[in-house]
Design a protein around this motif. Structure first.
Motif, mmCIF file in Angstrom:
data_model
loop_
_atom_site.group_PDB
_atom_site.id
_atom_site.type_symbol
_atom_site.label_atom_id
_atom_site.label_comp_id
_atom_site.label_asym_id
_atom_site.label_seq_id
_atom_site.Cartn_x
_atom_site.Cartn_y
_atom_site.Cartn_z
ATOM 1 N N SER A 213 33.682 25.344 -6.725
ATOM 2 C CA SER A 213 33.507 26.874 -7.126
ATOM 3 C C SER A 213 34.213 27.846 -5.987
ATOM 4 O O SER A 213 34.630 28.821 -6.180
ATOM 5 N N LEU A 225 29.602 31.334 -9.344
ATOM 6 C CA LEU A 225 28.333 30.858 -8.677
ATOM 7 C C LEU A 225 28.602 29.897 -7.644
ATOM 8 O O LEU A 225 29.079 28.880 -7.985
ATOM 9 N N THR A 233 27.116 24.409 -10.784
ATOM 10 C CA THR A 233 27.854 24.780 -11.934
ATOM 11 C C THR A 233 27.635 23.886 -13.036
ATOM 12 O O THR A 233 27.778 22.633 -12.870
ATOM 13 N N ASP A 253 37.285 25.585 -13.410
ATOM 14 C CA ASP A 253 36.230 24.643 -12.426
ATOM 15 C C ASP A 253 35.088 24.618 -13.565
ATOM 16 O O ASP A 253 34.854 24.955 -14.537
#
Ligand SMILES: Nc1nc2c(ncn2[C@@H]2O[C@H](COP(=O)(O)OP(=O)(O)OP(=O)(O)O)[C@@H](O)[C@H]2O)c(=O)[nH]1
Ligand SMILES: [Mg+2]
Length: 423
Positions: A213, A225, A233, A253
């Motif tokens: 991320s 985040l 994630t 992602d």
């Protein structure tokens, strides 16, 4: 559901951690990772218990002598939860809980608890509930087994057994509802749009906490985040990635991998993992500073095979270069934190992408602003040269396939307009 209440994620609690090696091995790496998992779930490891076994004991996994030792050490530490770095059968859980007088949580339950705690979107909440229910359903019989003996008389059903039937039925109904809702959710709509538009799809994959991320944010200037936590994630985020001087691709992602990723999660997170399966190129992100980086890399490679992305081309990216670590013999070293090496990474993606495209030389004998603009907007243009007659020669590659360019060339018939493929 009983197993959902038996998670350590609800409150901060001290636990005893049991890691067992079947055959030979070292406990250190696994202890660290399990301690991190426990911490992410909101607990703290008060004591580590190790065991080497030729094969697990069918009744209690560790054998009754070791189970008694676990009970003693849990009591000495004043803890009431024991976490196993293994998956246990319902019978083993019941027996261990009886001997240790503690709540027993196995590896899959621990990971499911973390996923449940970190799920933020409707889709990931539904997916994790589905995974938990599917893990719980076959185990319900074990949980209720001891109640069924309360039943009286031949042919009559004990209250426990009736309850078991009710619970099973409820679980099955809920599973069907969850599956229907998940199917109805427009999952990966952006990805599908990208697939329709023919955009080149790049996916960040790797072990949890490798910095996927962070890389998405650094490359796409976005704000996904980022946390020093496992499984921060749980959804797929896709962003447009501008390759300097070349064009735009889609970068996604998604959820990270771990050793022995529970099957129930792989199944429930199928649509989230589509981003990986549908990618044209994978950026395999690894923490270059991690002592067991090679083992983790091989776990990621195996997980990719397991989810059906074993053959997708990939670029190996060693992240966290700012922290040092041994220089890798292959791949690209980057730091999402400092930006170091990101240009090399963008260049590598660009080269790979360009090589996947079909290249053409398009010759226009007279000026045609409309067509020239279309080519510049829809093709990667490596060179364009103005001719003496005011026309131009483009060396270019249509990014969404050659069909529309060919149609435009055909529509312009009557003029000298050539489209020749590179040999
Ligand atoms: N020093 C350093 N830390 C980094 C770098 N990239 C990421 N991190 C840190 O590593 C931790 C994990 O980063 P994430 O980007 O959340 O990792 P992830 O791979 O997305 O993790 P999951 O979503 O949990 O699988 C965070 O604390 C980041 O700040 C880097 O290049 N250098
Ligand atoms: Mg992440």
């Amino acid at each position: 559901m009983a197993s959902m209440e038996r998670t350590p994620g609800d409150s901060s609690e001290n636990v005893v951690l049991v890691t067992v090696w079947i055959g030979r091995g070292s406990h250190e790496g696994r202890d660290n990772e399990m301690a991190q998992l426990v911490r992410t779930a909101g607990g703290t490891v008060a004591d580590f218990i190790h065991q080497n076994l030729a094969k697990p004991d069918a009744g209690s996994f560790v054998g009754s002598g070791k189970a008694a030792e676990i009970a003693e050490r849990a009591k000495a530490q004043g803890v009431s939860t024991v976490v196993f770095d293994h998956n246990l059968t319902p019978g083993q859980v019941a027996r261990l809980e009886r001997i240790t007088e503690c709540k027993v949580v196995d590896r899959t339950e621990l990971i499911l608890a973390i996923f449940a705690q970190n799920a933020r979107t409707v889709q990931s909440r539904l997916q994790i509930e589905l995974a938990q229910l599917k893990y719980t359903l076959p185990r319900l019989s074990g949980m209720w087994h001891h109640f069924s003996r309360l039943g009286a008389g031949i042919g009559t059903r004990g209250p426990g057994e009736t309850q078991l039937e009710v619970d099973r039925r409820r679980a099955r109904t809920r599973i069907a509802v969850l599956e229907a809702r998940l199917a109805a959710l427009e999952t990966g709509s952006k990805l599908r749009r990208a697939a329709r538009s023919g955009m080149f799809k790049v996916s960040l994959v790797g072990y949890t906490n490798a910095g996927k991320s962070s890389l998405l944010n650094a490359l796409c200037n976005s704000s996904a985040l980022v946390e020093d936590k496992l499984f921060a994630t749980l959804d797929t985020t896709s962003r447009r990635l501008v390759l300097p001087g070349s064009g735009t691709v889609l970068l996604s992602d998604t959820v990270g991998f771990i050793e022995r990723l529970p099957e129930t999660l792989v199944a429930s997170f199928r649509s989230t993992l589509d981003a990986v399966r549908e990618a044209d190129l994978l950026l395999l992100v690894a923490d270059g500073n991690c002592p067991d980086r090679d083992e983790k890399l091989s776990i990621v490679t195996k997980t990719l095979e397991r989810i059906g992305a074993g053959d997708t081309p990939r670029i190996l990216v060693w992240n966290k270069s700012d922290l040092g670590g041994l220089p890798p013999s292959r791949g690209i070293s980057v730091s999402a934190l400092t930006g170091d090496g990101l240009n090399d990474l963008l260049d590598a993606v660009t080269i790979f992408w360009k090589n996947t495209l079909a290249w053409y030389t398009v010759t226009l004998d007279i000026p045609d602003g409309g067509l020239e603009n279309w080519i510049r907007r829809n093709c990667l243009v490596e060179s364009s040269v103005r001719t003496d007659s005011g026309g131009s020669v483009f060396h270019c590659a249509p990014v969404r396939g050659a069909g529309e360019l060919a149609a435009r060339v055909k529509a312009a018939s009557g003029r000298l307009l050539l489209m020749e493929a590179d040999s």
